[in-house]
Design an enzyme around this catalytic site. Sequence first.
Site, PDB file in Angstrom:
ATOM      1  N   LYS A 178      69.134  68.306  82.132  1.00 42.52           N
ATOM      2  CA  LYS A 178      68.025  69.232  81.863  1.00 42.52           C
ATOM      3  C   LYS A 178      68.540  70.633  81.536  1.00 42.52           C
ATOM      4  O   LYS A 178      67.976  71.334  80.695  1.00 42.52           O
ATOM      5  CB  LYS A 178      67.079  69.308  83.072  1.00 42.52           C
ATOM      6  CG  LYS A 178      66.337  68.034  83.389  1.00 42.52           C
ATOM      7  CD  LYS A 178      65.561  67.461  82.213  1.00 42.52           C
ATOM      8  CE  LYS A 178      64.224  68.096  81.971  1.00 42.52           C
ATOM      9  NZ  LYS A 178      63.438  67.390  80.924  1.00 42.52           N
ATOM     10  N   ALA A 187      53.170  63.700  80.015  1.00 39.87           N
ATOM     11  CA  ALA A 187      52.641  63.718  78.642  1.00 39.87           C
ATOM     12  C   ALA A 187      51.275  63.043  78.539  1.00 39.87           C
ATOM     13  O   ALA A 187      50.398  63.502  77.807  1.00 39.87           O
ATOM     14  CB  ALA A 187      53.629  63.037  77.698  1.00 39.87           C
ATOM     15  N   TYR A 237      54.632  60.222  82.177  1.00 40.50           N
ATOM     16  CA  TYR A 237      53.790  60.626  83.311  1.00 40.50           C
ATOM     17  C   TYR A 237      53.057  61.948  83.035  1.00 40.50           C
ATOM     18  O   TYR A 237      51.821  62.039  83.130  1.00 40.50           O
ATOM     19  CB  TYR A 237      54.727  60.727  84.515  1.00 40.50           C
ATOM     20  CG  TYR A 237      54.149  61.060  85.863  1.00 40.50           C
ATOM     21  CD1 TYR A 237      52.912  60.594  86.286  1.00 40.50           C
ATOM     22  CD2 TYR A 237      54.915  61.813  86.762  1.00 40.50           C
ATOM     23  CE1 TYR A 237      52.434  60.881  87.557  1.00 40.50           C
ATOM     24  CE2 TYR A 237      54.449  62.101  88.037  1.00 40.50           C
ATOM     25  CZ  TYR A 237      53.206  61.639  88.425  1.00 40.50           C
ATOM     26  OH  TYR A 237      52.741  61.927  89.679  1.00 40.50           O
ATOM     27  N   ARG A 276      58.184  55.277  72.095  1.00 36.04           N
ATOM     28  CA  ARG A 276      59.396  54.591  71.661  1.00 36.04           C
ATOM     29  C   ARG A 276      59.063  53.352  70.840  1.00 36.04           C
ATOM     30  O   ARG A 276      59.698  53.057  69.851  1.00 36.04           O
ATOM     31  CB  ARG A 276      60.241  54.221  72.872  1.00 36.04           C
ATOM     32  CG  ARG A 276      61.730  54.228  72.563  1.00 36.04           C
ATOM     33  CD  ARG A 276      62.567  53.992  73.791  1.00 36.04           C
ATOM     34  NE  ARG A 276      62.391  55.021  74.798  1.00 36.04           N
ATOM     35  CZ  ARG A 276      62.841  54.936  76.027  1.00 36.04           C
ATOM     36  NH1 ARG A 276      63.483  53.851  76.414  1.00 36.04           N
ATOM     37  NH2 ARG A 276      62.663  55.912  76.884  1.00 36.04           N
TER      38      ARG A 276
END
Length: 350
Positions: free
Chosen positions: A171, A20, A18, A39
């Site tokens: 994160k 990137a 989203y 990927r």
Amino acid sequence: MKSINSELPVVVTGGSGYIASWIVKYLLEEGKSVRATVRSLKDNKKIAHLLELKDQFKDKLTLLEADLLQDGSFDQTIEGTELVIHTASPFFVAGIKNAQKQLVDPALQGTRNVLESCNRVSSVKRVVLTSSVAAIHSDNIDSLQVPNNTFTEEHWNTTSNLTHQPYAYSKTLAEKEAWEIQKKQTRWDLVVINPSFVMGPSLSKRLDGTSVEFMKNMLTGVFRTGVPDTKMGFVDVRDVARAHILAGFTPNAKGRHITSAEVIPMLGVAKIVKENFGKKYSVPTGNLPKALVYVIGPFFGLSWSYTKNNIGQPLNLNNEYSKSDLGLTYRSLNETFVDHVNQMQTSGLI
């Protein structure tokens, strides 16, 4: 202070994501060459929007396969570049069966693999990492421990774990690991972007993103009975993309950056939609009583501990450093949500 050669290609990991996708688009529009990792190059549906950019910008965009969990997977992509923007990391908060495998491993291993590649490739000067405000705080109740209930870049999330807020935990671990790896060498520096909840138009027509799902639920009556009385920081995906590029090319940029336009109650999103689209969508008009959230929350992936720690709690995020260090400006959430709804409509997602 690192000055990046803008003639060299910029690496963007997780290129179909989203945030990137916008980073890739903006870099190409600025005339830069981009190497974006995905990927799988065979998954045409997932990378359709990148293939469109490739048609438009030809050799300026190179798409490469790389696996976050595979050692050395990024070496070739990074070879001969000075700037690496590492965005690849899973983002979902519902439907988690194995947090270690689904969230922590890819976030932590992926960060490790990309940064170890940067250590091996002698040309790299700067890494920009997509972290999250989830690495700064876990639950809104944590704000009771900080001055003026306001989080700054000095704060770290200390209350998440594998079973409570595992996304925030993933994160936090990944960003801490990045700083550890960076400290052990002097050739490349690290600049971190910590966005709040990212919203706004997507370049892809996929429905599997958390942000798209949130907006779809908001519009299609899933929250018709009301929403939890919780505050959230929101930020436009295009501003987050800009923040990454500024972080890459601003020589003096350093440290972490809370990237958030505004903190508003969840109901505030519905209000903006209603103001702009009238009765077109079945948006919620009120808050759910906390007692009811305890009952129905689990159906939406809201645990009791989430409800207890977030409903009715204060939250403020200080975004001043992102403005002063990067020169970032934020668009209004009104623009963000209106553009988001329009894009979903055009893409046939609602």
